[in-house]
Scaffold this motif. Structure first.
Motif, PDB file in Angstrom:
ATOM      1  N   CYS A 298       0.852  -1.196   0.000  1.00  0.00           N
ATOM      2  CA  CYS A 298       0.000   0.000   0.000  1.00  0.00           C
ATOM      3  C   CYS A 298       0.887   1.246   0.000  1.00  0.00           C
ATOM      4  CB  CYS A 298      -0.856   0.072   1.262  1.00  0.00           C
ATOM      5  SG  CYS A 298      -1.877  -1.364   1.520  1.00  0.00           S
ATOM      6  N   GLY A 299       0.378   2.312  -0.581  1.00  0.00           N
ATOM      7  CA  GLY A 299       0.993   3.636  -0.477  1.00  0.00           C
ATOM      8  C   GLY A 299       2.468   3.652  -0.836  1.00  0.00           C
ATOM      9  N   THR A 300       3.245   4.249   0.042  1.00  0.00           N
ATOM     10  CA  THR A 300       4.681   4.390  -0.193  1.00  0.00           C
ATOM     11  C   THR A 300       5.351   3.043  -0.447  1.00  0.00           C
ATOM     12  OG1 THR A 300       4.913   6.439   1.020  1.00  0.00           O
ATOM     13  CG2 THR A 300       6.811   4.997   1.045  1.00  0.00           C
ATOM     14  N   SER A 345       6.073  -3.726   3.591  1.00  0.00           N
ATOM     15  CA  SER A 345       5.331  -2.964   4.608  1.00  0.00           C
ATOM     16  C   SER A 345       6.284  -2.436   5.678  1.00  0.00           C
ATOM     17  CB  SER A 345       4.286  -3.876   5.254  1.00  0.00           C
ATOM     18  OG  SER A 345       3.642  -3.213   6.312  1.00  0.00           O
ATOM     19  N   GLN A 346       6.175  -1.173   5.975  1.00  0.00           N
ATOM     20  CA  GLN A 346       6.981  -0.609   7.068  1.00  0.00           C
ATOM     21  C   GLN A 346       6.520  -1.195   8.395  1.00  0.00           C
ATOM     22  OE1 GLN A 346       8.191   1.207  10.332  1.00  0.00           O
ATOM     23  NE2 GLN A 346       6.126   1.863   9.813  1.00  0.00           N
ATOM     24  N   SER A 347       5.211  -1.073   8.661  1.00  0.00           N
ATOM     25  CA  SER A 347       4.674  -1.463   9.969  1.00  0.00           C
ATOM     26  C   SER A 347       4.544  -2.974  10.121  1.00  0.00           C
ATOM     27  CB  SER A 347       3.295  -0.838  10.162  1.00  0.00           C
ATOM     28  OG  SER A 347       2.409  -1.342   9.182  1.00  0.00           O
ATOM     29  N   THR A 350      -0.228  -3.594   8.272  1.00  0.00           N
ATOM     30  CA  THR A 350      -1.262  -3.007   7.420  1.00  0.00           C
ATOM     31  C   THR A 350      -2.286  -4.087   7.047  1.00  0.00           C
ATOM     32  OG1 THR A 350       0.315  -1.406   6.624  1.00  0.00           O
ATOM     33  CG2 THR A 350      -1.637  -1.741   5.261  1.00  0.00           C
ATOM     34  N   VAL A 396       4.502  10.297  10.258  1.00  0.00           N
ATOM     35  CA  VAL A 396       3.517   9.525   9.490  1.00  0.00           C
ATOM     36  C   VAL A 396       3.982   9.364   8.043  1.00  0.00           C
ATOM     37  CG1 VAL A 396       1.182   9.618   8.554  1.00  0.00           C
ATOM     38  CG2 VAL A 396       1.558   9.999  10.988  1.00  0.00           C
ATOM     39  N   ALA A 397       4.511  10.436   7.471  1.00  0.00           N
ATOM     40  CA  ALA A 397       4.973  10.347   6.077  1.00  0.00           C
ATOM     41  C   ALA A 397       6.267   9.537   6.032  1.00  0.00           C
ATOM     42  CB  ALA A 397       5.211  11.746   5.524  1.00  0.00           C
ATOM     43  N   SER A 398       6.212   8.466   5.280  1.00  0.00           N
ATOM     44  CA  SER A 398       7.339   7.540   5.254  1.00  0.00           C
ATOM     45  C   SER A 398       8.470   8.095   4.393  1.00  0.00           C
ATOM     46  CB  SER A 398       6.839   6.216   4.683  1.00  0.00           C
ATOM     47  OG  SER A 398       7.851   5.273   4.702  1.00  0.00           O
ATOM     48  N   LYS A 484       4.092  12.068  -1.343  1.00  0.00           N
ATOM     49  CA  LYS A 484       4.703  12.773  -0.202  1.00  0.00           C
ATOM     50  C   LYS A 484       4.144  14.182  -0.120  1.00  0.00           C
ATOM     51  CE  LYS A 484       5.914  10.491   1.582  1.00  0.00           C
ATOM     52  NZ  LYS A 484       5.972   9.139   1.957  1.00  0.00           N
ATOM     53  N   GLU A 487       0.324  14.287   0.910  1.00  0.00           N
ATOM     54  CA  GLU A 487      -0.047  13.894   2.276  1.00  0.00           C
ATOM     55  C   GLU A 487       0.359  14.911   3.333  1.00  0.00           C
ATOM     56  OE1 GLU A 487       3.301  10.385   2.656  1.00  0.00           O
ATOM     57  OE2 GLU A 487       1.592  10.284   3.988  1.00  0.00           O
TER      58      GLU A 487
HETATM   59  C1  F6R Z   1       2.900   7.381   3.176  1.00  0.00           C
HETATM   60  C2  F6R Z   1       2.778   6.199   4.002  1.00  0.00           C
HETATM   61  C3  F6R Z   1       1.729   5.222   3.644  1.00  0.00           C
HETATM   62  C4  F6R Z   1       2.219   3.790   3.947  1.00  0.00           C
HETATM   63  C5  F6R Z   1       1.076   2.781   3.753  1.00  0.00           C
HETATM   64  C6  F6R Z   1       1.558   1.375   3.981  1.00  0.00           C
HETATM   65  O1  F6R Z   1       3.948   8.186   3.602  1.00  0.00           O
HETATM   66  O2  F6R Z   1       3.472   6.035   4.958  1.00  0.00           O
HETATM   67  O3  F6R Z   1       1.341   5.329   2.312  1.00  0.00           O
HETATM   68  O4  F6R Z   1       3.283   3.506   3.103  1.00  0.00           O
HETATM   69  O5  F6R Z   1       0.034   3.070   4.630  1.00  0.00           O
HETATM   70  O6  F6R Z   1       2.045   1.237   5.282  1.00  0.00           O
HETATM   71  P1  F6R Z   1       3.007   0.044   5.675  1.00  0.00           P
HETATM   72  O7  F6R Z   1       4.276   0.267   4.924  1.00  0.00           O
HETATM   73  O8  F6R Z   1       3.172   0.166   7.151  1.00  0.00           O
HETATM   74  O9  F6R Z   1       2.328  -1.218   5.245  1.00  0.00           O
END
Ligand code: F6R
Length: 609
Positions: A298-300, A345-347, A350, A396-398, A484, A487
């Motif tokens: 998702c997203g970034t 995924s960062q977190s 998701t 929040v912004a990755s 970026k 958001e």
């Molecule tokens: C934008 C941002 C979001 C995440 C997205 C996925 O700066 O941080 O678009 O990239 O919500 O999140 P993760 O990577 O945690 O799965």
């Protein structure tokens, strides 16, 4: 990221160390420990878990009583979070805490084993402790100096020698370390917040300098063991500002942390100049078998996958499909036994990405997670796992998570291309060597482009809508630039493949729609320049992010503002080119009075659909 503290003075050392570690909790950690001189002996207490677990353990075993010690919060890199892998680590006469990564620890460990040394943990840190002990000749500074010459990688170390119960030694290369001073006491810490409750005065330890701390003060020597004088600094931050390392926001702090984040992510995955993803459960034999790859995120994280697609297809000649997780999971996608599904995924939490992972598994595909958060659901459930080692991302912004996701995508693409025999070993070594230069290249861009981007951001403040254009990798990258900006600044923006503009979107262009163009890929630069001329002639103001080589070939007046970045290996250019786009987004948000760390309507971890 690991946190280091140390203390020499008259206070209860265990108390000071745990208090100081509390102020480093924001860095993220999975275990903690302290070692204190107690009646002439070094007593170590450490545990997996949080500082509360350490406090509990200190109560159970009795806290070491003394005035000299070191402490640590660990964010696992080598070896899982466990009591045994927690710091401090010891040799017979030496105890240390460590932040960073020792690149050549396997060779050093083999050498020490051949000399009869026995290791308890899986960490690179214990190798340093044992090496210090092996080299120890009764002279701490000389010993540290010899060992430093043998270490490759990044490190900050707090060191205690059993023979010197009145002092703590500290040294660093790449990883940060400060030395705090007050009347009758000295401290070491990874970051200023740890010492603020005790003193505001501190020294910044520079590369390869060694500090000796006693209750009477601190002395410094350089790598030739020559005494040096250092400038005393005074922190004028409050605690919250200090956690941001003096930066006004986490977003800009994390942008500045990117060189270190890339370094930490790639170093342990490079062996003898080639990618090595063995520790992630990935073997060349397995990789060879995959016919298709689908990247879901998702997203970034999805944008990192877009760059991954270009790179993997180019190098490994395997078809790559990039999918938005919330689409993939509801679409009955075509994936099966021959396919590899990569979840980024960062977190690691998701909801849509997790559901996509489970769906891919249920269809028989092999799954690979590229995740930042240790032990998260996606990390646990995937068949294979590569951690991005960006450290905790708080804004929040990755930013730094994205750049480490790109770094992992490159390592993976190189490894896959080797497995598929579409890339020679020599060419792979050349690419790896170029990748190893990227932390410095990103540092250069930050240092040389921030002021320019800050200025350009003043020109964007009243824009209502913006267009990003690029071709190939520059297009993939522009998607992230556009996200970026929108958001954090709340300005509408779109990313468009430059060649697609004339099929409709160019009708939007007028003098109220600035266009940000990215041009780093030599083979398509002339085409992108033609697209720039098209939008320029319709009134758009042009901001061009391009290589210095491209800038030299530009005719005057084509772009209103040019941000030049150094030309490097073209396939790797997204790593440097994203930085001006992040900085531009940050300062545009600031100029519009927004808090870039907490954009409206957004959450850091999207655990709901
Ligand atoms: C934008 C941002 C979001 C995440 C997205 C996925 O700066 O941080 O678009 O990239 O919500 O999140 P993760 O990577 O945690 O799965």
């Amino acid at each position: 990221m690991c946190g280091i503290v140390g203390y020499v003075g008259a206070k209860d050392c265990s108390e000071v160390l745990v208090n100081a570690l509390t102020k480093l909790e924001y860095r993220g950690y999975d275990s903690a420990g302290i070692a204190v001189f107690d009646d002439g002996e070094i007593r170590t207490v450490k545990t997996k878990g949080k500082l509360d677990d350490l406090r509990q353990k200190l109560k159970e075993v009795g806290k070491p009583s003394g005035h000299v010690g070191i402490g640590h919060t660990r964010w696992a890199t080598h070896g899982e979070p466990s009591d045994i892998n927690s710091h401090p680590h010891s040799g017979a006469r030496v105890t240390i805490v460590h932040n960073g990564i020792i690149e050549n620890y396997i060779e050093l460990k083999e050498f020490l084993i051949s000399k009869g040394r026995v290791f308890l943990s899986e960490t690179d840190t214990e190798v340093v402790a044992q090496l210090l002990d092996y080299e120890y000749d009764g002279k701490p500074l000389e010993t540290i100096d010899r060992v430093m010459a043998e270490l490759k990688g990044s490190f900050a170390l707090g060191i205690m020698f059993k023979d010197f119960p009145d002092r703590v030694f500290a040294v660093r290369r790449e990883s940060p370390l400060i030395v705090g001073v007050a009347e009758g006491e000295c401290f070491i810490a990874s970051d200023v917040p740890a010492i603020l409750q005790y003193t505001r005065d501190y020294y910044l330890l520079e590369h390869d300098e060694i500090a000796t701390l006693t209750k009477d003060g601190v002395s410094f020597v350089d790598e030739r063991l020559q005494p040096i004088e250092k400038e005393l600094k005074t922190a004028d931050w409050d605690m919250e500002a200090a956690e941001k390392g003096g930066y006004p926001h986490f977003m800009i702090k994390e942008i500045h942390e990117q060189p270190e984040a890339i370094r930490t992510t790639i170093l342990p995955r490079i062996k003898d100049g080639l990618p090595c993803l063995d520790e992630c459960g990935i073997t060349l034999e397995e990789l060879k078998e995959f016919k298709n790859i689908t990247i879901v995120a998702c997203g970034t994280a999805m944008h990192a996958g877009m760059v991954g697609k270009y790179v993997i297809e180019d190098l490994a000649r395997v078809p790559v499909n990039v999918d938005i997780a919330s689409e993939f999971r509801y679409r009955n996608p075509i994936v099966g036994r021959d396919d590899l599904v990569i979840i980024i995924s960062q977190s690691g939490e998701t909801a849509d990405s997790l559901a996509a992972l489970r769906l891919a598994k249920s269809k028989g595909a092999t799954t690979l997670a590229i995740v930042n958060a240790k032990g998260s659901s996606i990390a646990r459930e995937a068949d294979m796992l590569i951690y991005t080692l960006a450290g905790p991302e708080i804004a929040v912004a990755s930013t730094k998570a994205y750049i480490t996701q790109l770094s992992v995508m490159y390592l993976f693409a190189f490894e896959l291309a080797l497995a598929k025999e579409t890339l020679s070993v020599a060419e792979c070594k050349r690419l790896i060597s170029a990748l190893q230069k990227m932390p410095d290249a990103v540092q250069y861009v930050i240092e040389n482009c921030e002021e320019k981007c800050k200025y350009i951001a003043t020109k964007l403040v009243s824009a209502e809508s913006l267009l990003y254009i690029g071709r190939g990798l520059d297009y993939a990258l522009s998607m992230e630039g556009s996200l970026k900006l929108k958001e954090v600044s709340y300005i509408h923006s779109e990313s468009y493949a430059a060649g697609e503009l004339k099929h409709g979107t160019i009708s939007l262009i007028n003098d109220e729609m600035p266009v940000i163009s990215v041009a780093t890929q030599t083979d398509v630069i002339p085409k992108t320049i033609s697209n720039i001329v098209e939008v320029k002639s319709r009134g758009a103001e042009i901001i061009l992010v391009c290589t210095d080589a491209c800038a030299r070939g530009l005719k005057d007046g084509i772009a209103d503002y040019v941000v030049e970045i150094p030309h490097s290996e073209e396939l790797l250019m997204p790593i440097t080119a994203v930085v001006p786009l992040q900085i531009l987004a940050y300062y545009t948000a600031i100029n519009r009075g927004n808090d870039p760390d907490k954009p409206r309507n957004l959450a850091k971890s999207v655990t709901v659909e």
